[in-house]
Design a protein around this motif. Structure first.
Motif: not given
Ligand SMILES: CC(C)(COP(=O)(O)OP(=O)(O)OC[C@H]1O[C@@H](n2cnc3c(N)ncnc32)[C@H](O)[C@@H]1OP(=O)(O)O)[C@@H](O)C(=O)NCCC(=O)NCCS
Length: 184
Positions: A64-76
């Motif tokens: 289960h690999r996830t990336l962390i974003f500052s908001s639901h639609d952020s891409t950074a």
């Protein structure tokens, strides 16, 4: 919210399952953090390129690999948190995490890790999480403790890092011990 779907942390950040379209953003986060990550993550070498990020995200895996974003639609990309199976018969998984250098020390790693663990526990897919940390990696040990994990021992010469072999503290996290204040 279940595993495989976007997950929101108690701090309002979002975890999204890692996928090939995020390769450029993943590379940018790693590239901006090389000095901070390289001592502890053997894959973060001078040879880590955009193609490395693409290959990692294209790899078929049980993790289960996830990336962390500052908001639901952020891409950074702000970092990553993953659960990797180590013993599927006994439903034991290993937790891994890293955070982009410029957003460290804000509680991001613990919030993201707690969110993924909570979803995994809730899905009954995982009954026990192990965290293996080089004894000298103080920030990562703090994260393990903050999650509610208990240190269960020190494994001699367990990790091979760029600076050589290191003893590793092994932590165990069970569903009931997950820190209440970090549960989404
Ligand atoms: C480990 C890591 C993911 C922590 O990310 P983070 O978002 O900064 O983590 P948190 O803010 O939740 O907690 C960091 C803790 O480490 C502490 N810390 C940070 N730098 C420290 C240092 N140099 N010495 C001692 N403690 C330190 C912080 O004070 C905080 O602890 P506290 O709650 O007692 O104040 C991040 O440092 C990182 O990416 N490191 C490189 C990769 C890595 O080591 N991954 C884990 C491999 S096991």
């Amino acid at each position: 919210m279940g595993l495989g779907e976007p997950l929101r942390t108690v701090g309002g950040e979002w975890l999204r399952p890692a996928e090939p379209s995020q390769a450029a953003a993943l590379y940018a986060a790693v590239d901006a953090s090389r000095e901070a990550l390289a001592p502890w993550l053997p894959w973060c070498t001078a040879r880590y390129t955009p193609a490395s990020a693409e290959a990692f995200l294209a790899e078929a895996t049980l993790e289960h690999r996830t990336l962390i974003f500052s908001s639901h639609d952020s891409t950074a990309v702000l970092g990553a948190v993953s659960l990797m199976p180590v013993d599927r018969y006994d439903e034991v998984w290993k937790l891994g995490y890293w955070v982009r250098a410029d957003v460290q020390r804000r509680g991001l790693a613990r919030r993201a890790a707690a969110t993924l663990c909570q979803a995994a526990f809730a899905a009954s897919a995982v009954q026990r999480v192990s965290i293996l940390v080089a004894v000298g990696n103080a920030p990562s040990r703090r994260v393990a403790q903050a999650l509610g994990a208990q240190q269960e021992g020190v494994l001699k010469s367990r990790l091979l890092l760029p600076s050589g072999r290191h003893d590793a503290a092994i932590y165990g996290l069970m569903p009931e011990a997950l820190a209440e204040d970090l549960r989404p």
